[in-house]
Design a protein around this motif. Structure first.
Motif, PDB file in Angstrom:
ATOM      1  N   LEU A 331       2.951  -0.257  -5.612  1.00  0.00           N
ATOM      2  CA  LEU A 331       2.814   0.540  -4.394  1.00  0.00           C
ATOM      3  C   LEU A 331       3.163   2.006  -4.632  1.00  0.00           C
ATOM      4  O   LEU A 331       2.761   2.870  -3.853  1.00  0.00           O
ATOM      5  N   THR A 334      -0.106   3.511  -5.016  1.00  0.00           N
ATOM      6  CA  THR A 334      -0.746   3.774  -3.730  1.00  0.00           C
ATOM      7  C   THR A 334      -0.192   5.049  -3.113  1.00  0.00           C
ATOM      8  O   THR A 334      -0.940   5.890  -2.609  1.00  0.00           O
ATOM      9  N   GLY A 359      -1.914  -0.462  -9.261  1.00  0.00           N
ATOM     10  CA  GLY A 359      -1.791   0.186  -7.961  1.00  0.00           C
ATOM     11  C   GLY A 359      -3.119   0.158  -7.222  1.00  0.00           C
ATOM     12  O   GLY A 359      -4.133   0.623  -7.752  1.00  0.00           O
ATOM     13  N   GLN A 360      -3.128  -0.366  -6.009  1.00  0.00           N
ATOM     14  CA  GLN A 360      -4.354  -0.501  -5.236  1.00  0.00           C
ATOM     15  C   GLN A 360      -4.527   0.667  -4.267  1.00  0.00           C
ATOM     16  O   GLN A 360      -3.553   1.186  -3.726  1.00  0.00           O
ATOM     17  N   VAL A 361      -5.786   1.025  -4.030  1.00  0.00           N
ATOM     18  CA  VAL A 361      -6.106   1.992  -2.981  1.00  0.00           C
ATOM     19  C   VAL A 361      -6.930   1.335  -1.881  1.00  0.00           C
ATOM     20  O   VAL A 361      -7.044   1.869  -0.781  1.00  0.00           O
ATOM     21  N   PHE A 363      -7.516  -2.529   0.086  1.00  0.00           N
ATOM     22  CA  PHE A 363      -6.740  -3.759   0.242  1.00  0.00           C
ATOM     23  C   PHE A 363      -7.541  -4.904   0.845  1.00  0.00           C
ATOM     24  O   PHE A 363      -6.970  -5.827   1.417  1.00  0.00           O
ATOM     25  N   TYR A 446       3.133   0.538   6.169  1.00  0.00           N
ATOM     26  CA  TYR A 446       2.190   0.260   5.080  1.00  0.00           C
ATOM     27  C   TYR A 446       1.511  -1.093   5.264  1.00  0.00           C
ATOM     28  O   TYR A 446       0.359  -1.269   4.855  1.00  0.00           O
ATOM     29  N   LEU A 450      -2.164   0.206   5.638  1.00  0.00           N
ATOM     30  CA  LEU A 450      -2.834  -0.003   4.354  1.00  0.00           C
ATOM     31  C   LEU A 450      -3.386  -1.419   4.231  1.00  0.00           C
ATOM     32  O   LEU A 450      -4.584  -1.620   4.064  1.00  0.00           O
ATOM     33  N   ASN A 454      -6.516  -1.227   6.318  1.00  0.00           N
ATOM     34  CA  ASN A 454      -7.216  -0.635   5.169  1.00  0.00           C
ATOM     35  C   ASN A 454      -7.701   0.783   5.463  1.00  0.00           C
ATOM     36  O   ASN A 454      -8.830   1.161   5.154  1.00  0.00           O
TER      37      ASN A 454
END
Length: 598
Positions: A331, A334, A359-361, A363, A446, A450, A454
């Motif tokens: 995170l 992110t 790390g995701q952008v 979801f 978040y 997120l 999203n």
């Protein structure tokens, strides 16, 4: 002139701070009573909303009930599986060798003892695996059932089956029987002592002492450095140079706030930070605080502005006139992506490159950890955090363990309580037990902004009242996913390619969320895949990309340092430790003080 029509709420940009856990204004007079009740229930269920579970079961049951053809297929499969088990049992009982019809999954360690292949244990094992196989089919491929509820039911069934697996019962597990006979029951006595030790620790919630040889600041997190800045959110650590010259551009590492940073500074031989410093980089790392209830109102914007941006300001004062290589893990990646997009929007060009590690952008495919994340679940957690001010350590660690329950819960319990074997200490295990809390507001923001909605890739994530866009980032990117990541699946991490418009290098490393990142050179059995794209290239999906790559043996770390070197301006004399004249004198030795907060 006609009336101005307000845009629908679903299309308007939403700030990260628009939702707050524990709002001061209840929606109805007795909302406090409901929230307190929900908080009590949440403690009993481990933070899982009962509605999310019941809704998934209802969806599956109703769709199965109106599908007679599907029911007939499942009956037929049950008969086939039963026949396979009976055939295997007959052959096994008569000492005839045959290939078992069902095999445990690769990640399942419960049936690796050779005696599981001998009658009658093989029959119990095969019966369990046959039921597991049936439920795998029963929970997937049902026309009309949402994929989300299908995955939820599969997860719930797996948890139930793991609970009743024959390996969990001493009188059914040949390994336990063999060990009890060999040691005349002493394994059960030692296991009882281990159980009591774990029970007391769970009830008291005290932090377990680190085993000998794994002391923080001495054996772990022991790369030499200084804390050069501290506020109520983080400490910034600068590491002592190990080479006569360093790359002109420093490196900032942004770990996730749900973990302590020293997963990247474990033992000296597998410390990513120590490796980077040894390769001639000036390295800074953020060490987040471990918040108590009084910090419940810390939010995403606090962590961005008074965290990442404050760190960049300090580094700029210590290494003036140089751009910065920024690296975000989990995170933290992110958060770094949000900060980088905001900087690009505001014409702040201080970043030389951006590295995202697991790390995701985006979801949409966020992994099993978030299977039950919906409005009901988020509201449930918000009520829990509203009372205590944070999400506590056990509540998060249980969620991570549930993803790999067969290994992290049941296999460990058998080994520890029935075989009487103590956990073998390791640096990663010590770090994994050193869990942290999360501020209520931050966790709510978040989860909603997120994971649930999203917003970041949907063009609805606003910072300081204005939307940010990942495609505005101009700095080159290095993105790392790991093959067995159940928290940030690599296909999801890969999607950074889809939402950015830069030179991007993607690496798929062997291992899981932590082990795939902590992958130092020289460790046997490691491999990776690597590919690079330019802004002009057409998008290629993850599966097609993978099919085009060749496996490379070894650690991906040298690839990354070579990549950083190629995007740096050359070697210079190491900077001073801190910048006393600019107001940033060294405050104390690394690893600082926040790392010891429990």
């Amino acid at each position: 002139m006609g009336a101005i029509t307000k845009r629908p709420a679903a299309t308007q940009p939403v700030s990260a701070a628009d939702h707050r856990a524990g709002s001061d204004a209840p929606e109805y007079p007795r909302a406090t009573l409901d929230r307190r009740l929900h908080s009590i229930v949440a403690r009993l269920t481990g933070g899982v909303s009962p509605y999310a579970i019941s809704q998934a079961w209802s969806d599956w049951a109703l769709h199965t009930a109106r599908a007679p053809g599907r029911q007939m297929d499942l009956v037929e499969l049950a008969n086939e599986n039963a026949a396979k088990v009976w055939t295997h049992a007959a052959l096994s009982a008569s000492n005839q060798v045959d290939t078992p019809p069902f095999q445990p999954k690769d990640i399942d360690p419960r049936f690796r003892h050779p005696a599981w292949q001998i009658f009658p244990y093989s029959v119990w094992q095969q019966s369990f695996l046959a039921v597991q196989d049936w439920w795998d089919h029963a929970t997937h491929g049902l026309n009309g059932l949402s994929q989300r509820d299908s995955d939820r039911i599969a997860f719930l069934v797996r948890q139930t089956l793991d609970l009743v697996a024959p390996s969990n019962f001493p009188w059914l597990n040949p390994e336990i029987i063999e060990e009890t006979t060999r040691r005349k029951g002493w394994n059960l006595i030692e296991g009882s002592a281990h159980f009591w030790e774990d029970y007391v620790q769970t009830i008291s919630q005290r932090k377990a002492e680190a085993p000998k040889g794994f002391k923080i600041g001495v054996d772990l997190a022991c790369t030499l450095g200084k804390v050069v800045f501290r506020n109520d959110i983080f400490e910034l650590i600068q590491y002592v140079p190990q080479t006569d010259s360093v790359q002109a551009e420093p490196v900032l590492i942004v770990p996730a706030w749900i973990m302590k940073y020293y997963v990247l500074d474990l033992s000296p031989e597998n410390s990513m930070i120590n490796y980077l410093v040894g390769q001639g980089f000036t390295v800074f790392v953020i060490s987040w605080c471990n918040p108590e209830a009084e910090k419940a109102d810390l939010g995403l914007e606090d962590y961005r502005k008074r965290g990442v941006m404050a760190a960049l300001d300090v580094i700029e004062a210590i290494v003036p006139g140089r751009k910065i290589h920024a690296n975000g893990y989990c995170l933290g990646g992110t958060m770094l992506a949000i900060a980088a997009a905001t900087m690009a929007r505001d014409s702040d060009d201080r970043l030389a490159s951006v590295t995202l590690m697991a790390g995701q952008v985006d979801f949409v495919e966020a992994g099993e950890l978030l299977l039950f994340l919906d409005e009901s679940q988020v509201a449930f957690l918000e009520d829990l955090m509203w009372e205590q001010g944070y999400l506590d350590r056990p509540q998060m660690s249980r969620a991570f363990a549930a993803i790999r329950a067969e290994d992290l819960i049941y296999a460990r319990a058998v080994r520890r309580y029935f075989l009487g074997k103590a956990d073998l200490p390791s640096d990663l295990m010590v770090w994994n037990g050193d869990t942290t809390r999360m501020p209520a507001r931050m966790h709510s923001e978040y989860l909603r902004g997120l994971f649930l909605e999203n917003r970041l890739t949907a063009g609805r994530f606003a910072v300081e009242g204005r939307v940010i866009a990942l495609k505005d980032i101009a700095a080159p990117m290095f993105v790392v996913g790991t093959e067995k990541d159940h928290i940030a699946p690599w296909q999801s991490v890969y999607k950074a390619r889809l939402f950015t418009d830069v030179e991007l290098t993607f690496v798929l490393a062997s291992g899981g969320h932590n082990g795939g990142i902590v992958s130092e050179p020289g460790r046997p059995g490691r491999h990776y895949y690597i590919g690079q794209t330019s802004p002009d290239d057409l998008y290629v999906g993850p599966d097609k990309w993978f099919a085009q790559q060749e496996q490379i043996q070894g650690s991906w770390w040298p690839e990354w340092t070579n990549w950083l070197n190629a995007r740096s301006s050359g070697h210079v004399k190491p900077p001073t430790m801190g910048a006393a004249k600019a107001g940033y004198p060294p405050l104390c030795d690394a690893p600082g003080t926040y790392i010891f907060e429990s």
